[in-house]
Design an enzyme around this catalytic site. Sequence first.
Site, PDB file in Angstrom:
ATOM      1  N   ASP A   1      10.315  -2.975  -0.530  1.00  0.00           N
ATOM      2  CA  ASP A   1      10.680  -3.157   0.870  1.00  0.00           C
ATOM      3  C   ASP A   1      12.176  -3.436   1.043  1.00  0.00           C
ATOM      4  O   ASP A   1      12.733  -3.204   2.105  1.00  0.00           O
ATOM      5  CB  ASP A   1       9.870  -4.317   1.471  1.00  0.00           C
ATOM      6  CG  ASP A   1       8.422  -3.907   1.721  1.00  0.00           C
ATOM      7  OD1 ASP A   1       8.206  -2.714   2.021  1.00  0.00           O
ATOM      8  OD2 ASP A   1       7.519  -4.753   1.580  1.00  0.00           O
TER       9      ASP A   1
ATOM     10  N   ASN B   1       8.155  -3.239  -8.739  1.00  0.00           N
ATOM     11  CA  ASN B   1       6.856  -3.926  -8.661  1.00  0.00           C
ATOM     12  C   ASN B   1       5.929  -3.376  -9.737  1.00  0.00           C
ATOM     13  O   ASN B   1       6.310  -2.489 -10.502  1.00  0.00           O
ATOM     14  CB  ASN B   1       6.257  -3.776  -7.261  1.00  0.00           C
ATOM     15  CG  ASN B   1       6.110  -2.311  -6.890  1.00  0.00           C
ATOM     16  OD1 ASN B   1       5.370  -1.577  -7.511  1.00  0.00           O
ATOM     17  ND2 ASN B   1       6.873  -1.893  -5.879  1.00  0.00           N
TER      18      ASN B   1
ATOM     19  N   ALA C   1       2.495   5.236  -2.478  1.00  0.00           N
ATOM     20  CA  ALA C   1       3.571   4.581  -3.237  1.00  0.00           C
ATOM     21  C   ALA C   1       3.680   3.112  -2.855  1.00  0.00           C
ATOM     22  O   ALA C   1       3.429   2.724  -1.718  1.00  0.00           O
ATOM     23  CB  ALA C   1       4.894   5.283  -2.970  1.00  0.00           C
TER      24      ALA C   1
HETATM   25  N1  CTP Z   1       5.322   2.072   2.798  1.00  0.00           N
HETATM   26  C1  CTP Z   1       6.325   3.009   2.892  1.00  0.00           C
HETATM   27  N2  CTP Z   1       7.622   2.611   2.875  1.00  0.00           N
HETATM   28  C2  CTP Z   1       7.945   1.301   2.775  1.00  0.00           C
HETATM   29  C3  CTP Z   1       6.912   0.342   2.664  1.00  0.00           C
HETATM   30  C4  CTP Z   1       5.606   0.760   2.678  1.00  0.00           C
HETATM   31  O1  CTP Z   1       6.036   4.201   2.977  1.00  0.00           O
HETATM   32  N3  CTP Z   1       9.210   0.932   2.761  1.00  0.00           N
HETATM   33  C5  CTP Z   1       3.929   2.517   2.858  1.00  0.00           C
HETATM   34  C6  CTP Z   1       3.169   2.341   1.564  1.00  0.00           C
HETATM   35  O2  CTP Z   1       3.241   3.508   0.771  1.00  0.00           O
HETATM   36  C7  CTP Z   1       1.769   2.077   2.072  1.00  0.00           C
HETATM   37  C8  CTP Z   1       1.967   1.388   3.384  1.00  0.00           C
HETATM   38  O3  CTP Z   1       3.272   1.745   3.800  1.00  0.00           O
HETATM   39  O4  CTP Z   1       1.102   3.289   2.355  1.00  0.00           O
HETATM   40  C9  CTP Z   1       1.793  -0.103   3.345  1.00  0.00           C
HETATM   41  O5  CTP Z   1       2.665  -0.702   2.465  1.00  0.00           O
HETATM   42  P1  CTP Z   1       2.756  -2.292   2.253  1.00  0.00           P
HETATM   43  O6  CTP Z   1       3.875  -2.569   1.328  1.00  0.00           O
HETATM   44  O7  CTP Z   1       1.398  -2.779   1.875  1.00  0.00           O
HETATM   45  O8  CTP Z   1       3.044  -2.770   3.643  1.00  0.00           O
HETATM   46  P2  CTP Z   1       4.388  -3.057   4.341  1.00  0.00           P
HETATM   47  O9  CTP Z   1       4.425  -2.206   5.535  1.00  0.00           O
HETATM   48  O10 CTP Z   1       5.543  -2.904   3.418  1.00  0.00           O
HETATM   49  O11 CTP Z   1       4.187  -4.562   4.773  1.00  0.00           O
HETATM   50  P3  CTP Z   1       4.165  -5.895   3.871  1.00  0.00           P
HETATM   51  O12 CTP Z   1       4.967  -5.634   2.630  1.00  0.00           O
HETATM   52  O13 CTP Z   1       4.769  -6.873   4.786  1.00  0.00           O
HETATM   53  O14 CTP Z   1       2.713  -6.164   3.562  1.00  0.00           O
END
Ligand code: CTP
Length: 435
Positions: free
Chosen positions: A283, A210, A279
């Site tokens: 996902d 990303n 970070a």
């Molecule tokens: N995060 C994490 N590990 C993942 C995904 C997210 O530690 N696999 C953490 C990110 O560092 C951030 C928070 O969770 O602090 C939110 O991440 P975000 O990507 O915005 O949310 P998601 O939980 O992944 O949900 P979505 O992508 O559906 O918005």
Amino acid sequence: MKRLANKRILLGITGSIAAYKAGEIIRRLREANADVRVVMTQGATEFVTPLTFQALSGNPVHQHLLDNDAEAAMGHIELARWADVILVAPASADFISRLCLGRANDLLGALCLASHVPLALAPAMNQQMWKDPATQTNVQTLRSRGVLLFGPDSGEQACGEVGEGRLMQPHALIEALADVFATGSLTGQTVLITAGPTQEPLDPVRYLSNHSSGKMGYALATAALEAGAEVILISGPVDNSVLASLSHAIKTVNVTTAEQMLEQAQAFAHKADILIAAAAVADYRPVLAQTEKIKKSAESMMLQLQRNPDILATLKRQSPWLFSVGFAAETENLEQHARQKLKDKGVEMIAANWVGHAATETGGTFGSDNNALKLFWPGGELELGVSSKIRLARELVALIASQYDNAVQSGRLNNEQRNVKNVVQLRSNGSDNNN
Ligand code: CTP
């Protein structure tokens, strides 16, 4: 003097015979890698020409409140916003009195009013002027408003008199200024930070990732270090310019994938008191990373992906003593998504920001130096308006430090499990030694 590196110092110089010593202050600030902009009052220019300080600071000297050229280049409000700290050295009795009254009748006075950053004064004047009840009352008033006073020193004065009123020695001034950035609010704590993107390999030459630049996570690492914490940064791949912004005092572990990031964060979690997950973790990852380069053949192809572990949620579950702060980067329904993440991940705070098309006003586009944050925690919220990432990081770290203290004092963080884990760790280290 690492604490001054990359700091933006607005140096105000007022009408005093000690104005010439500002040259030495500027030289030392630049040696400490600080960025210096000079503002001179009319009185100061009677003692030293602006050209001297322009040459020493490497930037044009600002003098007038209403100056079309200066306003076009960097207006007085921009200048007030630009600074991380304002140091007025030397500060004359007249300037101190005007500051006390809140006068904005020249550029420096207006800047001091328009800025919310720490303001420090290094007075320099005749010893009798310093002792005068009017000056002393003004100084007390300014102190009570949070203005910092550096000096004055005692000794022989330019006017031939002896007493208190000499400008503090430049080397001591620089040390005092550096201390402004050492808040100490996290002294004794260890902060674990994840930052940057992760890259999930498809084959030896391609990956899924990303646009995260890592700048916010790195700014948080710097701010936590300034606040006195021991900082461990688990970083995905970032540009060299971002890497270069980091102090050597920060322990950095470089990783590529989400699984590696989780593994490294888990390895350090037992040491940490606070976790900041900045970070942008991918996902999903390809189910299979090919060992050889994928060759093109069919007109279309399907990629099969599998969920990556949620690093933040996993760490919080496994190490409940961690005061945990997550980020939420959203393109819509910011508040709703942030509150949901607060609940789902079981964390103490979520810092939400707009990204993509929704971020044009907040400057929070990927790679930008600015951002704006909306913070949510159980029972509260706070908006931090558009600002540089380092300033936002300092504000966020200050809030985290005070909420961490509250959480510890109210026994909300489960430290028992940490103690058990540390004993297990010690035992296993001991048995390793015996082998
Ligand atoms: N995060 C994490 N590990 C993942 C995904 C997210 O530690 N696999 C953490 C990110 O560092 C951030 C928070 O969770 O602090 C939110 O991440 P975000 O990507 O915005 O949310 P998601 O939980 O992944 O949900 P979505 O992508 O559906 O918005």
